[in-house]
Enzyme design. Structure first.
Site, PDB file in Angstrom:
ATOM      1  CG  ASP A   1      -2.084  -1.073   1.494  1.00 40.71           C
ATOM      2  OD1 ASP A   1      -1.914  -2.001   2.077  1.00 40.71           O
ATOM      3  OD2 ASP A   1      -2.731  -1.202   0.052  1.00 40.71           O
TER       4      ASP A   1
ATOM      5  N   GLY B   1      -6.679  -2.606   9.285  1.00 39.37           N
ATOM      6  CA  GLY B   1      -7.372  -2.806  10.736  1.00 39.37           C
ATOM      7  C   GLY B   1      -8.861  -2.065  10.834  1.00 39.37           C
TER       8      GLY B   1
ATOM      9  CG  HIS C   1      -4.034  -0.105  -3.399  1.00 39.16           C
ATOM     10  ND1 HIS C   1      -4.498  -0.559  -1.928  1.00 39.16           N
ATOM     11  CD2 HIS C   1      -4.779   0.988  -3.911  1.00 39.16           C
ATOM     12  CE1 HIS C   1      -5.593   0.302  -2.036  1.00 39.16           C
ATOM     13  NE2 HIS C   1      -5.855   0.944  -3.123  1.00 39.16           N
TER      14      HIS C   1
ATOM     15  CG  ASP D   1      -7.044  -3.809  -0.092  1.00 39.68           C
ATOM     16  OD1 ASP D   1      -6.346  -2.817  -0.742  1.00 39.68           O
ATOM     17  OD2 ASP D   1      -6.861  -4.333   0.899  1.00 39.68           O
TER      18      ASP D   1
END
Ligand code: DX5
Ligand code: ZN
Length: 221
Positions: A36, A146, A67, A176
């Site tokens: 990420d 999270g 990403h 995702d």
């Protein structure tokens, strides 16, 4: 048997032990590593750049699924491709020339991916569905690992699945955000075949290997 790809999201791992994390993910049978990239502008968080992708490239042969949660991603595509990215996924919300951007990614030898925020309708990416190698449906608002899974995104996966099938596309349909042993089967039934998991693997009580095994065990076919 249809595709089933597992991609641990490394920003949820222990960055002080990244080399050990990579070795454990490989040993546990991860298919890709999800990276990420956040710029503090498109999303309210800052993570990693090409430098870390290059370090990961040296540590593993696993495909690096990058990403890009950044403004003006066009400016950095070449740097990430040179660093060793296998997939480069851009947000429709940041790409005014999306078709051109996907073409550039392909010309750099990477899989071209497109993604959309939970609030963005599927109609926004419809013009490029025939061109994309990968479509990522976010099931949380981008920015942090999270977060709580958003069930309203399940129907978006089904929509994308239907359109890809109508086009005869073999593109990966990736999800995702909040993916774990409860939510993965919901997204699988909706038509996803590629699953990113951060907390679901790296905060799994039995450790990385057990976390990956538990996610694979949710798929019976
Ligand atoms: C969120 C990122 C995700 C996130 C996944 O913006 O794109 O990849 O790290 O982490 P979990 O699985 O913990 O939601
Ligand atoms: Zn991600």
């Amino acid at each position: 048997m249809s595709k089933f790809i597992l991609a641990p999201s490394i920003i949820a791992s222990d960055f002080l032990a990244l080399d050990r994390v990579v070795v454990q993910c490989e040993a546990a049978g991860a298919d890709w590593l999800h990276v990420d990239v956040m710029d503090g502008r498109f999303v309210p968080n800052i993570t990693v750049g090409p430098f870390v992708v290059a370090a990961l490239r040296r540590a593993t042969k696993l495909p690096l699924d990058v990403h890009l949660m950044i403004e003006e991603p066009e400016r950095y595509l070449e740097d990430f491709a040179r660093a060793g990215a296998s997939n480069l996924t851009v947000h429709v919300e940041t790409c005014p020339q999306l078709e051109d951007t996907l073409q550039v990614i392909k010309s750099l030898g990477c899989r071209a991916g497109v993604t959309l925020n939970p609030a963005t309708p599927v109609s926004r990416i419809e013009p490029v569905l025939g061109q994309a190698d990968l479509v990522l449906v976010l099931s949380v608002n981008p920015g942090f690992s999270g977060q709580e899974f958003m069930p309203e995104t399940i129907s978006k996966v089904a929509q994308v699945r239907k359109k890809l099938d109508e086009l005869g596309s073999q593109a990966f349909l990736e999800v995702d955000g909040g993916i774990n042993a409860e939510t993965l089967p919901l997204m699988r039934s909706a038509g996803a075949d590629t699953f990113v998991a951060g907390q679901g693997i790296f905060q799994y009580s039995g450790g990385i290997e057990a976390g990956i095994r538990a996610l694979r065990a949710t798929v019976t076919e």
